[in-house]
Write a protein that holds these residues in place. Structure first.
Motif, PDB file in Angstrom:
ATOM      1  N   ASN A 270       0.826  -1.241   0.169  1.00 44.65           N
ATOM      2  CA  ASN A 270      -0.005  -0.069  -0.071  1.00 44.65           C
ATOM      3  C   ASN A 270       0.735   1.331  -0.015  1.00 44.65           C
ATOM      4  N   GLU A 272       2.213   4.871  -0.735  1.00 42.64           N
ATOM      5  CA  GLU A 272       1.368   6.229  -0.777  1.00 42.64           C
ATOM      6  C   GLU A 272       0.815   6.650  -2.103  1.00 42.64           C
ATOM      7  N   TRP A 273       1.934   6.670  -3.047  1.00 39.25           N
ATOM      8  CA  TRP A 273       1.630   7.161  -4.339  1.00 39.25           C
ATOM      9  C   TRP A 273       0.377   6.386  -5.014  1.00 39.25           C
ATOM     10  N   GLU A 275      -2.236   5.955  -3.951  1.00 39.88           N
ATOM     11  CA  GLU A 275      -3.709   6.606  -3.807  1.00 39.88           C
ATOM     12  C   GLU A 275      -3.560   7.953  -4.504  1.00 39.88           C
TER      13      GLU A 275
END
Length: 402
Positions: A270, A272-273, A275
């Motif tokens: 998961n 951050e990029w 999202e």
């Protein structure tokens, strides 16, 4: 038990890949195949490698050895009247004639279905030709490169959108010939069933160009549904659909459905990029592939192929390892199924060959004999089976007929 096609008798006048592969598929299922080759020269495939020890030898060509298992070889110059007469005698005893003699050569030597039918009224004749027997391209000669391009595949191959300066490319080997051979074998078996039902033969013509065009998958639909012309250039409508490099090899990524993408993001921990708004759905990811691709490449490069494949498999994301030839030879799965077989040939020696991609419960696929040496069965076929005397065979050899 005998092979599924053990009752079929086939004469092959074939060179390189298309006709030889067609008759090989039938021979490996039990059919009896007599291969007609040019005296002193033989099938052009004999000049193509790989060769054991990198030493060229017409009896040890890897291409020829693979394509001609379970066949007998005779030499015959069918451009000479006496040679063509002997071909007619062979055809009279056969069920099927398979050839890839080009239309201009067919015209020159008289290799027509009407003439062959006079020798055998029930004959099935399968002609595997670059562009078929009709149309403005009828008389064009073509090698694999030409037909692969003409079939519409080369425009899909090449350096990809990142390298528009590179030209279209064909795939390695003789893929057009193999496709023509597969289509020819399927059509020939169907005609054999019709022959049993109706008591009549027929002429089959296979266009290799059309064989290629018929396997283009979704490319014909691109224009009516998306107003796009399928090409290796330009932006892909959906992403990721890409091959990327891991630590120890390549893996093919395919996660265009949203649930597949979300599962892949979980596999990556998961980040951050993932999202970011520019990656919010599959259409936007495709539009912003130039930004997404480096991030995926960096992460994938730190993984091993098998570990990533298994993680994706557990999450039902359709990734696929890109197997090398070494991977296939060492595959425990293929070993368990007995796919590769060892064949001993008197000149080439013993080597591993690809075997059958199919299993018969009752009528086995099997290699009954290795690929023949040039003219190995002249005496057996012309002498014992056609009844020619040794003196006649010697005369024909002096004349260059056999």
């Amino acid at each position: 038990m005998a092979g599924a096609l053990a009752s079929l008798k086939i004469v092959e006048v074939g060179e390189m890949v298309s006709a030889p592969y067609c008759s090989k598929l039938l021979a490996d299922m039990g059919a009896e195949v007599v291969k007609v080759e040019r005296p002193g020269i033989g099938d052009r495939a004999r000049t193509r490698g790989p060769f054991p020890g990198d030493k060229p030898n017409p009896e040890t060509s890897g291409l020829f050895l693979y394509l001609n298992t379970n066949k007998r070889s005779v030499t015959l110059d069918i451009t000479k009247p006496e040679g063509f007469e002997m071909l007619e005698k062979l055809v009279a005893r056969a069920d099927i004639l398979i050839h890839n003699v080009t239309p201009p050569e067919m015209d020159r030597v008289g290799l027509t279905y009407e003439r062959m039918c006079r020798a055998n009224p029930k004959l099935i004749m399968t002609s595997i030709l670059p562009f078929g027997l009709t149309g403005p391209y009828r008389n064009y000669r073509a090698e694999d490169l030409t037909i692969w391009c003409a079939g519409g595949v080369c425009v899909l191959n090449g350096g990809g959108p990142e390298h528009p300066e590179l030209p279209p490319l064909k795939t390695a080997g003789h893929q057009a010939g193999y496709q023509g051979g597969v289509h020819g074998a399927t059509a020939t078996i169907a005609a054999a069933f019709a022959q049993l039902r109706d008591g009549a033969g027929q002429h089959i013509e296979v266009s290799v160009q059309e064989s290629i065009a018929s396997i283009l998958e979704m490319t014909f639909e691109y224009w009516p549904y998306m107003k796009m012309i399928a090409t290796r250039l330009g932006q892909k409508p959906l992403q990721p659909v890409e091959t990327m490099q891991c630590k120890d090899g390549y893996i093919y990524l395919c996660c265009i459905e949203e649930h597949q993408w979300r599962n892949f993001v979980e596999i990556m921990g998961n980040p951050e990029w993932a999202e970011m708004e520019i990656f919010k759905d599959r259409l936007v990811r495709a539009l912003n592939w130039d930004a997404l691709k480096p991030m995926l490449e960096e992460w994938v490069s730190q993984q091993t192929v098998l570990d990533l494949y298994r993680k994706a498999q557990a999450k039902r994301v359709p990734f696929a390892p890109v197997s090398t030839m070494g991977d296939l030879l060492d595959s425990e799965h293929l070993k368990a199924r007995g796919f590769f077989v060892e064949i001993a040939q008197p000149v080439a020696g013993t080597h591993k060959y690809p075997g059958a991609p199919l299993k018969y419960a009752r009528t086995p696929w099997e290699i009954r004999r290795p690929a023949p040496t040039l003219g190995q069965h002249n005496a057996e076929v012309f002498g014992k089976e056609l009844g020619l005397s040794d003196a006649r065979l010697d005369e024909l050899k002096r004349k260059g007929v056999i």
